[in-house]
Motif scaffolding. Sequence first.
Motif, PDB file in Angstrom:
ATOM      1  N   TYR A 159       0.805  -1.213   0.000  1.00  0.00           N
ATOM      2  CA  TYR A 159       0.000   0.000   0.000  1.00  0.00           C
ATOM      3  C   TYR A 159       0.847   1.276   0.000  1.00  0.00           C
ATOM      4  N   ILE A 160       2.161   1.116  -0.086  1.00  0.00           N
ATOM      5  CA  ILE A 160       3.038   2.281   0.061  1.00  0.00           C
ATOM      6  C   ILE A 160       3.265   2.989  -1.276  1.00  0.00           C
ATOM      7  N   THR A 161       2.921   4.281  -1.313  1.00  0.00           N
ATOM      8  CA  THR A 161       3.221   5.132  -2.468  1.00  0.00           C
ATOM      9  C   THR A 161       4.364   6.088  -2.134  1.00  0.00           C
ATOM     10  N   TYR A 162       4.385   6.561  -0.891  1.00  0.00           N
ATOM     11  CA  TYR A 162       5.402   7.523  -0.451  1.00  0.00           C
ATOM     12  C   TYR A 162       6.229   6.916   0.685  1.00  0.00           C
ATOM     13  N   GLY A 163       7.555   7.083   0.593  1.00  0.00           N
ATOM     14  CA  GLY A 163       8.420   6.641   1.670  1.00  0.00           C
ATOM     15  C   GLY A 163       8.280   7.552   2.884  1.00  0.00           C
ATOM     16  N   PRO A 164       8.752   7.094   4.058  1.00  0.00           N
ATOM     17  CA  PRO A 164       8.661   7.909   5.268  1.00  0.00           C
ATOM     18  C   PRO A 164       9.297   9.288   5.114  1.00  0.00           C
ATOM     19  N   GLU A 165      10.393   9.352   4.341  1.00  0.00           N
ATOM     20  CA  GLU A 165      11.083  10.636   4.200  1.00  0.00           C
ATOM     21  C   GLU A 165      10.218  11.684   3.510  1.00  0.00           C
ATOM     22  N   VAL A 166       9.391  11.267   2.546  1.00  0.00           N
ATOM     23  CA  VAL A 166       8.508  12.214   1.859  1.00  0.00           C
ATOM     24  C   VAL A 166       7.421  12.710   2.803  1.00  0.00           C
ATOM     25  N   LEU A 167       6.821  11.795   3.536  1.00  0.00           N
ATOM     26  CA  LEU A 167       5.749  12.151   4.468  1.00  0.00           C
ATOM     27  C   LEU A 167       6.259  13.070   5.571  1.00  0.00           C
ATOM     28  N   LEU A 168       7.410  12.744   6.137  1.00  0.00           N
ATOM     29  CA  LEU A 168       7.936  13.517   7.257  1.00  0.00           C
ATOM     30  C   LEU A 168       8.507  14.861   6.812  1.00  0.00           C
ATOM     31  N   PHE A 169       9.213  14.877   5.685  1.00  0.00           N
ATOM     32  CA  PHE A 169       9.769  16.142   5.205  1.00  0.00           C
ATOM     33  C   PHE A 169       8.657  17.103   4.790  1.00  0.00           C
ATOM     34  N   THR A 170       7.585  16.588   4.209  1.00  0.00           N
ATOM     35  CA  THR A 170       6.447  17.434   3.861  1.00  0.00           C
ATOM     36  C   THR A 170       5.857  18.068   5.111  1.00  0.00           C
ATOM     37  N   MET A 171       5.747  17.294   6.192  1.00  0.00           N
ATOM     38  CA  MET A 171       5.233  17.840   7.448  1.00  0.00           C
ATOM     39  C   MET A 171       6.185  18.876   8.041  1.00  0.00           C
ATOM     40  N   SER A 196      11.390  10.151  -9.431  1.00  0.00           N
ATOM     41  CA  SER A 196      10.068   9.719  -9.898  1.00  0.00           C
ATOM     42  C   SER A 196       8.901  10.286  -9.083  1.00  0.00           C
ATOM     43  N   LEU A 197       9.154  11.255  -8.225  1.00  0.00           N
ATOM     44  CA  LEU A 197       8.077  11.816  -7.400  1.00  0.00           C
ATOM     45  C   LEU A 197       7.120  12.616  -8.276  1.00  0.00           C
ATOM     46  N   GLU A 198       5.864  12.196  -8.320  1.00  0.00           N
ATOM     47  CA  GLU A 198       4.872  12.840  -9.187  1.00  0.00           C
ATOM     48  C   GLU A 198       3.896  13.715  -8.420  1.00  0.00           C
ATOM     49  N   GLU A 199       3.670  13.419  -7.153  1.00  0.00           N
ATOM     50  CA  GLU A 199       2.765  14.188  -6.306  1.00  0.00           C
ATOM     51  C   GLU A 199       3.329  14.247  -4.899  1.00  0.00           C
ATOM     52  N   LEU A 200       2.861  15.198  -4.104  1.00  0.00           N
ATOM     53  CA  LEU A 200       3.134  15.187  -2.676  1.00  0.00           C
ATOM     54  C   LEU A 200       1.954  14.520  -1.968  1.00  0.00           C
ATOM     55  N   PRO A 201       2.199  13.896  -0.836  1.00  0.00           N
ATOM     56  CA  PRO A 201       1.135  13.143  -0.172  1.00  0.00           C
ATOM     57  C   PRO A 201      -0.013  14.021   0.309  1.00  0.00           C
TER      58      PRO A 201
END
Length: 218
Positions: free
Chosen positions: A46-58, A93-98
């Motif tokens: 179910y993973i689209t975004y790694g933890p680093e994307v989720l946490l850095f966005t926050m 390959s990042l296409e969107e932010l979470p």
Amino acid sequence: MVTRKEKRNREKEANYFFEFLKIQKHFFKDLMNNLKKVADHRHQSYITYGPEVLLFTMMLKNMTGLKSMRNMSERFNKEECIKNVGKVLGLDSLEELPHYDTINDFLSGLDVNELEKIRTYMIKELLKKRQGFNEQKNNRYNIEHANSQNYTAMKNHYLLVQITDIIRQLFEKGSSILKALKKTAKEKSSNLLESFRTRILTDEDFTHLSKPIQVRFT
């Protein structure tokens, strides 16, 4: 004495997002790698975004002074934001932010020890450099979470606030360009948001980020 024209020119040249990254890289060069190493509790299918994307966005949400998760998703929904996050994290390959719901779900199940380890790493790095920082002030942020009854989510959200606040204080007091412009904390957050949303990092920027800098707090 800086003239009004000189201040305008400095303002035009200032890239607040780049200045933020310079400070982060100087004090916490392994921070992004540590975000990537956070243990992911989610089912791999179910993973689209790694933890680093989720946490850095926050972290960027907190740094830019946005008050709600929904507002974050709306304001960060720009190609420039997506490309900047992808470049900082080395993701071609990042296409969107979470979406904020995705981040909320992640924080609801994340072991709080993971973010506590990152906070401890940052404090140890500061002690190595003998840099002090003020205690986090709870009223600097509106600590809001969609799943407010979930203790784990609230704890992780607050830990991210603390992690970001350490960088924020260094960013506000340590950037020579920002000190010269004499802006308020609110103005710096607003300018950082605008820079993140409108200016894409270049290869030249990353070349400069790899070079050591001097930071003075006086």
